[in-house]
Design a protein around this motif. Structure first.
Motif, PDB file in Angstrom:
ATOM      1  N   MET A  57       2.870 -10.160   2.805  1.00  0.00           N
ATOM      2  CA  MET A  57       3.874 -10.857   1.782  1.00  0.00           C
ATOM      3  C   MET A  57       3.444 -12.381   1.683  1.00  0.00           C
ATOM      4  O   MET A  57       2.903 -12.834   2.858  1.00  0.00           O
ATOM      5  CB  MET A  57       5.293 -10.691   2.111  1.00  0.00           C
ATOM      6  CG  MET A  57       6.166  -9.391   1.745  1.00  0.00           C
ATOM      7  SD  MET A  57       7.690  -9.370   2.306  1.00  0.00           S
ATOM      8  CE  MET A  57       8.442 -10.437   1.278  1.00  0.00           C
ATOM      9  N   PHE A 106      -5.094 -12.364  -4.749  1.00  0.00           N
ATOM     10  CA  PHE A 106      -6.125 -11.336  -4.285  1.00  0.00           C
ATOM     11  C   PHE A 106      -6.251 -11.632  -2.875  1.00  0.00           C
ATOM     12  O   PHE A 106      -6.583 -10.696  -2.220  1.00  0.00           O
ATOM     13  CB  PHE A 106      -7.270 -12.074  -5.141  1.00  0.00           C
ATOM     14  CG  PHE A 106      -8.618 -11.177  -4.815  1.00  0.00           C
ATOM     15  CD1 PHE A 106      -9.796 -11.965  -4.403  1.00  0.00           C
ATOM     16  CD2 PHE A 106      -8.585  -9.816  -4.979  1.00  0.00           C
ATOM     17  CE1 PHE A 106     -10.861 -10.931  -4.153  1.00  0.00           C
ATOM     18  CE2 PHE A 106      -9.782  -9.086  -4.587  1.00  0.00           C
ATOM     19  CZ  PHE A 106     -10.707  -9.705  -4.391  1.00  0.00           C
ATOM     20  N   SER A 107      -6.209 -12.810  -2.387  1.00  0.00           N
ATOM     21  CA  SER A 107      -6.441 -13.067  -0.917  1.00  0.00           C
ATOM     22  C   SER A 107      -5.337 -12.227  -0.188  1.00  0.00           C
ATOM     23  O   SER A 107      -5.839 -11.535   1.213  1.00  0.00           O
ATOM     24  CB  SER A 107      -6.207 -14.329  -0.515  1.00  0.00           C
ATOM     25  OG  SER A 107      -7.241 -15.136  -0.993  1.00  0.00           O
ATOM     26  N   MET A 108      -4.278 -12.180  -0.413  1.00  0.00           N
ATOM     27  CA  MET A 108      -3.044 -11.509   0.278  1.00  0.00           C
ATOM     28  C   MET A 108      -3.291 -10.088   0.147  1.00  0.00           C
ATOM     29  O   MET A 108      -2.960  -9.232   0.927  1.00  0.00           O
ATOM     30  CB  MET A 108      -1.581 -12.031  -0.325  1.00  0.00           C
ATOM     31  CG  MET A 108      -0.680 -11.323   0.212  1.00  0.00           C
ATOM     32  SD  MET A 108       0.889 -11.564  -0.663  1.00  0.00           S
ATOM     33  CE  MET A 108       0.574 -10.707  -2.384  1.00  0.00           C
ATOM     34  N   ARG A 122      -5.031 -16.662  -5.143  1.00  0.00           N
ATOM     35  CA  ARG A 122      -4.047 -16.431  -4.109  1.00  0.00           C
ATOM     36  C   ARG A 122      -3.599 -15.064  -3.723  1.00  0.00           C
ATOM     37  O   ARG A 122      -3.333 -14.750  -2.619  1.00  0.00           O
ATOM     38  CB  ARG A 122      -2.865 -17.506  -4.265  1.00  0.00           C
ATOM     39  CG  ARG A 122      -3.470 -18.795  -4.172  1.00  0.00           C
ATOM     40  CD  ARG A 122      -2.070 -19.696  -3.456  1.00  0.00           C
ATOM     41  NE  ARG A 122      -1.923 -19.397  -2.052  1.00  0.00           N
ATOM     42  CZ  ARG A 122      -1.313 -20.130  -1.217  1.00  0.00           C
ATOM     43  NH1 ARG A 122      -0.865 -21.452  -1.630  1.00  0.00           N
ATOM     44  NH2 ARG A 122      -1.176 -19.873   0.081  1.00  0.00           N
ATOM     45  N   ASP A 146       5.804 -15.468   1.222  1.00  0.00           N
ATOM     46  CA  ASP A 146       7.174 -15.707   1.097  1.00  0.00           C
ATOM     47  C   ASP A 146       7.291 -17.329   1.642  1.00  0.00           C
ATOM     48  O   ASP A 146       8.440 -17.728   1.697  1.00  0.00           O
ATOM     49  CB  ASP A 146       8.365 -14.817   1.337  1.00  0.00           C
ATOM     50  CG  ASP A 146       8.198 -14.342   2.787  1.00  0.00           C
ATOM     51  OD1 ASP A 146       8.730 -13.355   3.249  1.00  0.00           O
ATOM     52  OD2 ASP A 146       7.455 -15.018   3.514  1.00  0.00           O
ATOM     53  N   LYS A 153      -6.005  -8.360  -0.501  1.00  0.00           N
ATOM     54  CA  LYS A 153      -7.513  -7.473  -0.123  1.00  0.00           C
ATOM     55  C   LYS A 153      -7.030  -6.600   1.186  1.00  0.00           C
ATOM     56  O   LYS A 153      -7.767  -5.357   1.101  1.00  0.00           O
ATOM     57  CB  LYS A 153      -8.334  -8.304   0.070  1.00  0.00           C
ATOM     58  CG  LYS A 153      -9.815  -7.833  -0.121  1.00  0.00           C
ATOM     59  CD  LYS A 153      -9.909  -6.822  -1.453  1.00  0.00           C
ATOM     60  CE  LYS A 153     -11.218  -6.391  -1.563  1.00  0.00           C
ATOM     61  NZ  LYS A 153     -12.142  -5.977  -0.949  1.00  0.00           N
ATOM     62  N   ARG A 154      -6.299  -7.180   2.312  1.00  0.00           N
ATOM     63  CA  ARG A 154      -6.160  -6.313   3.363  1.00  0.00           C
ATOM     64  C   ARG A 154      -5.670  -4.917   3.228  1.00  0.00           C
ATOM     65  O   ARG A 154      -5.792  -3.977   4.071  1.00  0.00           O
ATOM     66  CB  ARG A 154      -5.430  -7.228   4.358  1.00  0.00           C
ATOM     67  CG  ARG A 154      -5.450  -6.749   5.755  1.00  0.00           C
ATOM     68  CD  ARG A 154      -4.925  -7.906   6.684  1.00  0.00           C
ATOM     69  NE  ARG A 154      -3.592  -8.169   6.381  1.00  0.00           N
ATOM     70  CZ  ARG A 154      -2.642  -7.743   6.553  1.00  0.00           C
ATOM     71  NH1 ARG A 154      -2.661  -6.534   7.512  1.00  0.00           N
ATOM     72  NH2 ARG A 154      -1.296  -8.005   6.516  1.00  0.00           N
ATOM     73  N   ILE A 212      -8.297  -1.843   2.479  1.00  0.00           N
ATOM     74  CA  ILE A 212      -9.235  -1.126   3.340  1.00  0.00           C
ATOM     75  C   ILE A 212      -8.938   0.087   3.638  1.00  0.00           C
ATOM     76  O   ILE A 212      -7.941   0.497   3.845  1.00  0.00           O
ATOM     77  CB  ILE A 212      -9.164  -2.193   4.545  1.00  0.00           C
ATOM     78  CG1 ILE A 212      -9.519  -3.606   4.501  1.00  0.00           C
ATOM     79  CG2 ILE A 212     -10.146  -1.557   5.561  1.00  0.00           C
ATOM     80  CD1 ILE A 212      -9.188  -4.431   5.526  1.00  0.00           C
ATOM     81  N   PHE A 239       2.130  -3.414   3.967  1.00  0.00           N
ATOM     82  CA  PHE A 239       2.415  -4.456   3.243  1.00  0.00           C
ATOM     83  C   PHE A 239       2.273  -5.834   3.617  1.00  0.00           C
ATOM     84  O   PHE A 239       2.145  -5.972   4.824  1.00  0.00           O
ATOM     85  CB  PHE A 239       3.967  -4.455   2.649  1.00  0.00           C
ATOM     86  CG  PHE A 239       5.039  -4.710   3.580  1.00  0.00           C
ATOM     87  CD1 PHE A 239       5.339  -3.820   4.382  1.00  0.00           C
ATOM     88  CD2 PHE A 239       5.280  -6.021   3.764  1.00  0.00           C
ATOM     89  CE1 PHE A 239       6.532  -4.163   5.485  1.00  0.00           C
ATOM     90  CE2 PHE A 239       6.423  -6.390   4.674  1.00  0.00           C
ATOM     91  CZ  PHE A 239       6.862  -5.404   5.403  1.00  0.00           C
ATOM     92  N   ARG A 268       1.066  -1.228  -0.092  1.00  0.00           N
ATOM     93  CA  ARG A 268      -0.071   0.064  -0.036  1.00  0.00           C
ATOM     94  C   ARG A 268       0.918   1.244  -0.040  1.00  0.00           C
ATOM     95  O   ARG A 268       1.784   1.284   0.856  1.00  0.00           O
ATOM     96  CB  ARG A 268      -0.836   0.038   1.263  1.00  0.00           C
ATOM     97  CG  ARG A 268      -1.740   1.053   1.210  1.00  0.00           C
ATOM     98  CD  ARG A 268      -3.013   0.753   2.385  1.00  0.00           C
ATOM     99  NE  ARG A 268      -3.414   2.068   2.997  1.00  0.00           N
ATOM    100  CZ  ARG A 268      -4.379   2.073   4.009  1.00  0.00           C
ATOM    101  NH1 ARG A 268      -4.724   1.038   4.605  1.00  0.00           N
ATOM    102  NH2 ARG A 268      -4.810   3.275   4.461  1.00  0.00           N
TER     103      ARG A 268
END
Lengths: 406, 356, 258
Positions: free
Chosen positions: C122, C199-201, C197, C124, C203-204, C207, C120, C110
């Protein structure tokens, strides 16, 4: 960028060595205590006042597990536990302790066998399963102090429940110890317990000074006695000495981190096998962990002790451990700490094997950013299992975090 | 054996004017919900939930029951459910309830219930008061104030259903249905109105089922997908005794008490030995050994949801106890995927070969 | 005066040289393998040769990536998070969300206007959702990784890969091929797997962000199939810079200039 990481930290407190001795003495006594005193094992958050008043020798597997973690034996013991069928997906304290038991090896010499095991789920539910397992392996009676989780403020029937259980514990503990509980002695133990808790909070609160005279890493090390030797006169005396030394540092303007640029909160358990590395790494980025809610947890509920209503007071203290409180409460506490300790950021250790502490961190991080405009870092690792730790990845993230704080 | 689907039941219940309570796993007072006008619809996953808005509230090491259920609840149209009840089963469900209450804050109220871990005097008294607390919350949502008679009627009805569940589980070998049909029936208790469940349970075809090969005990949390049982049958084994959280671990004892809260409390803390209440290990294994002996099962299959710590702690001693008694043991983990991975089928295959 | 940015990662090493006008004078990417300093030497040599310059033309050097602290001639090292944010903001100043999918990790960053990192997340820990996943799938299907962009043309999206783990997903693909499922549906499923995968990471990081403006970097940004799916999931167009796998080094070079 500082290339040389030496000279970033002030020397450790002199009190640290003395603390090592205190704990070592306790473990040493434990080596030969069976047959001399009755032994009670307790989970770190369990109410021990009744047991102390009945002169049980006290030992907590939680502390032992953390010690093994700090001595970098966590991974090795975990593997042994895994060889015996325990999954990698369970708490790494439990795996460390199981491994030590199966291997018959421990850094503390010899672990005393329990005559009684007292466990409370005010820190997690997992601990119940762990201690019931040890009860089965060692054929020892297990007493559960069941502390209902506080999604909201504590209700009367929840406090009453814990109180009743403590009252149920008394005759059981008396029978095993062969002694009768003296309320006089109990009150004395409570008084000392409260004094310990209050002193511990004072020590932690000294870090609100700039520069912070002690860091969260100092506190992770110094917390041993508040967990394992709570309510002992030697602990009171020890903490008084720590306070004096800390005040001396404040008077001389000495900070735990020499070039303090950023002050942060550490949420969740420490990474025991990398305390020194983390401390130096953060210091090299000018970051001091001014406070952690993990260390705070051992003093915060002491306010509920009540010498006029001793059992009810104990019930309230142990019901209100931070880990027994909602994710919303934890966020409020973090916000208060941001204000009180003048924090620039929050480090949330996403501890793979501690779900009660880790669930909720994503929302807490979002709230901290949106409401207080302060950045957080979610750091994935584990408290005792070094195989879950990647130095390069952690190092990268810490640097990005420092850059975010400006 | 015609059993309506969950979707059909939701429509039916809404039409009848009852409210719907979405209930997470797994010990909760059915009769209490019922008497306040709530029909419980249990959520065990469900499998294959599309993460439509991508939002992550829980880290990857959280079990799929919590991940999928949260996603599923938030994606449902608001009018579908009237409240969400989350029993305090484990650390993960604790986290889910707390995050829903404090952060996500859906339109529906989040209700919780804490069932104590023991059967002492203190546990019983607490359970009673906790039930009264929940009752107050249910009253606030529904506006109902049931009479003692209504309480008795609701408890009697649930007792009847529990009795049938016990009867069917203990006498599996006298019902002429495949394992899949059997479990479809047992699991319909998760969503069928109790009267309908009683009707279906009373009409299960009797007879000796055509099931070949060695008999198994199945233990764990939830058998998802139900196709698992077809595969077990195909691979040459069948289920004779059950220790699943969603099925037999909820066969409570029944009691006669004048006070409905005391009665419900006694019942709710009388569950069979269960990992989520941290039953002492010896007690649990003695009980399971008895079950194995009674049913003449030849081996144990544990089908656990990945990351479920209560189950995981018991597994090593469970396995040792069973093996010492001469019963082979297979442990499988599921992430609630809609299809059974080939690796799992291979392992069951080898296991059945060992048993045969 | 020229400025050098070095991004020394675990799968490749990238060197970018810019001039005072923030224009890229020369750049080079070399896969690393185990000997990443050999790769660095090669990349540096190529970059100097292509631009016709030498070491003494370089004013300042900033390094980033996993190996950043071991680059001896650096003036400073800065995290790859900050460097990626810096680099992308140069191309698309309005970007407030950067998605980077590299060879071995993926990140969502972000960003504030000006390129400062606000937050951010990640991945990894796991190959799934990274370029490594695509490489593994390409091997199984016996196609070139670049073909993933076009191979899914006309797919209905009827297929899904249910396995989270790359190793298991490989066997799942093998069985899909054996069942005769069309290659376009399989490719579509592979692209979708990475997209969901990621997208899930991601979305947060969105906000509380008004007027979401998304950009992508990293080698996988070249896979139009993944990009299109992410656009659908995010409901936003995604801006892709030229040379998306060099953004980190470019950002480092920009920092070197300051």
């Amino acid at each position: 960028m500082i290339k040389n990481e030496d000279g970033l930290l002030s020397p450790p407190l002199l009190a640290t060595a003395r603390m090592g001795e205190l704990l070592a003495q306790q473990y040493l006594e434990g080596n030969t205590v069976n047959g001399v005193k009755k032994v009670a094992w307790f989970s770190s958050g369990a109410p021990i006042e009744i047991l102390q008043a009945l002169d049980f020798f006290l030992y907590t597997p939680d502390n032992h597990a953390a010690l093994c973690g700090a001595r970098k034996m966590g991974a090795e013991f975990s593997e042994i536990a895994e060889d015996h069928g325990y999954s990698r997906d369970i708490c790494s304290y439990a795996r460390t302790d199981f491994g030590s038991y199966f291997a018959g090896r421990t850094p503390v010499g010899k672990i005393p066998r329990p005559d009684l095991i007292v466990v409370s789920n005010n820190i997690c539910q997992t601990i119940l399963h762990w201690y019931q397992a040890m009860g089965a392996y060692l054929n020892a009676p297990v007493f559960v102090v069941d502390t209902p989780f506080l999604y909201e403020d504590a209700k009367e029937h929840q406090i009453e429940f814990v109180k009743m259980q403590l009252e149920e514990l008394i005759p059981i503990a008396e029978k095993i110890s062969g002694k009768k509980l003296s309320y006089q002695r109990l009150k004395e133990v409570i008084r000392l317990g409260k004094e310990c808790g209050d002193l511990w909070m004072e020590i932690l609160h000294r870090a609100s000074t700039k520069p912070a005279p002690i860091s969260g890493f100092d506190a992770f090390v110094l917390m041993g006695p508040i967990v394992a030797l709570r309510g002992e006169p030697s602990t009171v005396s020890f903490f008084n000495d720590v306070l004096k030394e800390v005040d001396q540092r404040i008077a001389n303007g000495i900070g735990a981190v020499k070039n303090e640029k950023h002050r942060i909160l550490w949420d969740n358990l420490p990474i025991w096998y990398r305390l020194s590395w983390m401390s130096k790494k953060l210091a090299s980025l000018g970051i001091v962990v001014a406070i952690s809610n993990y260390t705070y947890m051992w003093g915060e509920p002491a306010q509920y002790y009540d010498l006029d209503r001793p059992i009810e007071g104990i019930a309230k203290v142990y019901l209100h451990t931070i880990l027994n409180r909602s994710t919303g409460y934890k966020l409020d506490l973090m916000k208060r700490m941001v204000a009180k300790f003048s924090l620039d950021g929050v480090l949330l250790h996403s501890d793979r094997s501690c779900k009660p502490y880790s669930l909720g961190q994503f929302d807490q991080a979002t709230a901290l950013l949106d409401e207080l405009k302060i950045p957080s870092l979610i750091l994935e690792a584990d408290h005792n299992d070094s195989r879950i730790f990647s130095e390069e990845q952690v190092s990268s993230r810490l640097q990005a975090f420092a850059e975010m704080m400006g | 054996m015609e059993i309506p689907t969950r979707a059909t039941i939701i429509k039916q219940v809404k039409k009848s004017g009852l409210k719907i309570a979405a209930v997470l796993p797994f010990h909760y007072p059915r009769a209490l919900l019922r008497v306040y006008g709530f029909h419980p619809m249990e959520i065990w996953g469900p499998p294959h939930v599309d993460h439509l808005d991508g939002l992550q509230h829980f880290p990857e090491y959280t079990c799929k029951i919590v991940q999928n259920a949260t996603r599923f609840l938030l994606d449902l149209p608001t009018a579908t459910i009237d409240c969400i009840l989350i029993p305090h089963t484990c650390d993960s469900l604790q986290g889910m309830a707390s995050v829903l209450k404090d952060f996500i804050k859906p339109d529906q109220p989040i209700l919780t219930i804490y069932h104590p871990r023991g059967r002492r005097e203190s546990d019983l008294l607490f359970m009673e008061k906790e039930l009264k607390c929940l009752a107050k919350n249910l009253e606030a949502v529904s506006g109902k104030m049931p009479t003692n008679e209504e309480f008795s009627a609701a408890i009697e009805l649930e007792d009847e259903a529990t009795g049938l569940l016990a009867e069917i589980s203990q006498h599996r070998a006298t019902y002429d249905v495949s394992d899949r049909e059997f479990y479809t029936l047992l699991r319909s208790r998760e969503y069928l109105p109790t009267e309908q469940f009683i009707q279906v349970a009373n009409n299960v075809p009797k007879g000796i089922p055509e099931l070949k090969g060695p008999g198994l005990m199945i233990s764990g949390i939830v058998p998802e997908p139900l196709e698992l049982f077809d595969r077990i049958n195909d691979l040459g084994a069948h289920v004779v005794i059950d220790d699943l959280a969603c099925c037999s671990r909820r066969i409570y004892k029944t009691f006669k008490e004048a006070d409905p809260f005391k009665r419900m409390a006694k019942q709710l803390i009388s569950m069979p030995p269960d990992t989520t209440v941290s039953t002492p290990y010896r007690e649990r294994f003695d009980y399971l050994t008895q079950q194995m002996q009674k049913s003449h099962a030849r081996g144990v299959l544990v089908y656990n949801v990945k990351f479920c710590e209560p189950e995981l702690f018991y597994i090593p001693m469970f396995e040792q106890t069973m093996k010492d008694a001469g019963w082979p043991f297979l442990f499988i983990e599921t992430e609630l995927s809609p299809e059974i991975p080939q690796q799992v089928l291979n392992r069951i295959n080898s296991f059945v070969e060992v048993l045969s | 005066m020229l400025y050098q940015g070095i991004d020394i990662g675990s799968s490749s090493c990238c060197v970018v040289i810019i001039n005072g006008k923030k224009e890229i004078v020369s750049s080079s990417v070399v896969p690393t393998g185990a000997r990443n300093f050999e790769a660095l030497k090669r990349a540096t040599r190529e970059v100097f040769e292509n631009a016709g310059i030498s070491e003494k033309d370089i004013g300042h050097t900033v390094s980033t990536g996993y190996g950043r602290e071991r680059v001896e001639n650096r003036d400073k090292d800065i995290s790859e998070i900050a460097c990626h944010a810096k680099g992308i903001s140069n191309y698309f100043p309005d970007t407030n969300l950067l998605i980077d999918i590299g060879g071995q990790d993926s990140k969502a960053i972000r960003i504030q206007p000006g390129g400062k990192v606000v937050d951010f997340s990640m991945n990894d820990k796991c190959a799934a959702g990274t370029g490594r996943f695509l490489e593994a799938m390409a091997r199984v299907l016996e196609v070139d990784i670049d073909q993933f962009e076009t191979l899914d043309a006309g797919a209905e999206g009827s297929q899904s890969i249910s396995n989270m783990c790359t190793v298991f997903a490989e066997s799942e693909i093998v069985s899909l091929v054996a069942q005769g499922i069309e290659i376009k549906e399989i490719t579509n499923a592979i692209n979708r797997s990475i997209a969901t995968r990621t997208f899930s990471m991601t979305k947060r990081m969105t906000i509380g962000v008004h007027n979401l403006s998304v950009a992508m970097s990293g080698g996988v940004a070249r896979n139009g199939g993944v990009v299109r799916m992410l656009e659908r999931l995010l409901k936003k167009k995604i801006a892709i810079p030229p040379e998306p796998d060099r953004i980190g080094a470019f950002g480092a070079a920009l920092f070197a200039m300051e």
